[in-house]
Design a protein around this motif. Structure first.
Motif: not given
Length: 273
Positions: A229-235
Motif C-alpha cells: 500500500r505504501s508503494w502504491f500511495i507514494n507513486n
C-alpha cells in the motif's frame, strides 16, 4: 521352503488388483484398484461426475484418505480409498457400485473443472502473459508519452524465479484530466482477485464537475500489506504532484489500519469515511 536342485519352485500367484490407467477412455472403479497417489485418484472422480452428471460429495477429502458418496439421500453408492503404508499406493478399500439417483446438471466438481477449461481456452497461458508484463509497460510508455507504468518483481524470495509483486498504471490523459478538471478528491478501494491470477486490484478514483466517478490510477499487488500500500500511495503522490496534500480530501471504505497507511505519506490530509 528351501529350493532343491532339479525341483521346480511353485509359481507366483497372479496379482488380481487393477492398476489405474490414466490413458483409459472410460472411467471405471473396482475394489482394490491401485492409484499412485491421492491426486491421481481425485481426477477420475471429477471425470466420472462430468461423464455421468453425478453430484458427488468428498468427505473426508484428505491426502491420506478420501470417501466419495452421492449427495442424493436415496443413493447408497460409496467409494473409499486411502493410503497404503506397505505399498505406498492409494488403494480403493471399499466400493458399493449400485446407485439409485437421477443425473444432475449442476455439480461443483463439474463446474470447477469446466471453469479451468474455459480459463485455459480463452485466457491462454496466463503464466506467459505475466512474463510479458514488462513488454506491456514498454509499449504503454512508448505509445502514451507522459504515462507512468511500473512493474516490480522479486528475485530473492525463490532462487531462480522472478516473482510478480506490483503493477502500477497511470495514463497521462487521466492524470491531466484529474489535475485540470476534477475536484481535489480521491477515493481508494480494493478488490481481491479470485480467478486464475490471484492478488488484489487497487484503484484511485476522483470526482469530476458533473459529480461522476473519474478513474485516475490502478495498481495490482500480490498481497495486501503495508509495503504494497505504501508503494502504491507514494507513486500516486509523486505522479499527481500532491505535495503535502493541502486542500485534498481522501475517501476510503477500508478499515482503520489501511486508512492510516494512506494518511501517513500525506501529512495534511482530510480523511472522510
Amino acid at each position: 521352503m528351501e529350493a532343491e536342485i532339479g525341483v521346480d519352485l511353485p509359481s507366483r500367484r497372479n496379482h488380481t488388483k487393477l492398476r489405474y490407467d490414466p490413458n483409459c477412455g472410460a472411467t471405471i472403479f473396482e475394489l482394490g484398484m491401485i492409484f499412485e497417489n491421492v491426486n491421481q485418484f481425485r481426477k477420475p472422480m471429477t471425470d466420472y461426475a462430468i461423464e455421468y452428471h453425478s453430484q458427488l460429495k468428498l468427505k473426508p477429502n484428505e491426502s491420506t484418505r478420501v470417501r466419495v458418496k452421492y449427495k442424493s439421500k436415496i443413493c447408497h453408492r460409496e467409494l473409499f480409498a486411502s493410503f497404503d503404508r506397505d505399498s505406498g499406493n492409494f488403494i480403493v478399500k471399499k466400493y458399493h457400485p449400485i446407485h439409485k439417483c437421477t443425473p444432475m446438471n449442476k455439480n461443483k466438481l463439474c463446474n470447477s473443472k469446466a471453469k479451468q477449461i474455459v480459463l485455459r481456452k480463452f485466457m491462454g497461458d496466463w503464466k506467459m502473459e505475466f512474463a510479458r508484463l514488462c513488454d506491456y509497460t514498454d509499449i504503454i510508455i512508448q505509445t502514451y508519452p507522459g504515462s507512468i507504468c511500473l512493474v516490480k518483481t522479486d528475485r530473492n524470495s525463490e532462487p531462480g524465479k522472478n516473482l510478480f509483486k506490483y503493477f502500477y498504471d497511470c495514463f497521462d490523459a487521466l492524470k491531466k484530466g484529474w489535475l485540470e478538471g476534477c475536484r481535489k478528491i480521491i477515493g481508494f478501494d480494493g478488490y481481491f482477485l479470485k480467478g486464475a491470477c490471484k492478488g488484489e486490484l487497487l484503484v484511485a478514483i476522483g470526482k469530476n464537475e458533473n459529480q461522476q466517478m473519474y478513474p485516475i490510477v490502478w495498481p495490482v499487488i500480490d498481497n495486501e500489506s503495508k509495503t504494497c500500500r505504501s508503494w502504491f500511495i507514494n507513486n500516486l503522490i509523486s505522479d499527481l504532484e500532491l505535495g503535502d496534500g493541502a486542500r485534498l480530501t481522501v475517501m476510503s471504505n477500508m478499515h482503520k489500519g489501511n486508512r492510516n497507511e494512506f494518511r501517513r505519506p500525506v501529512l495534511s490530509l482530510k480523511l472522510e469515511i
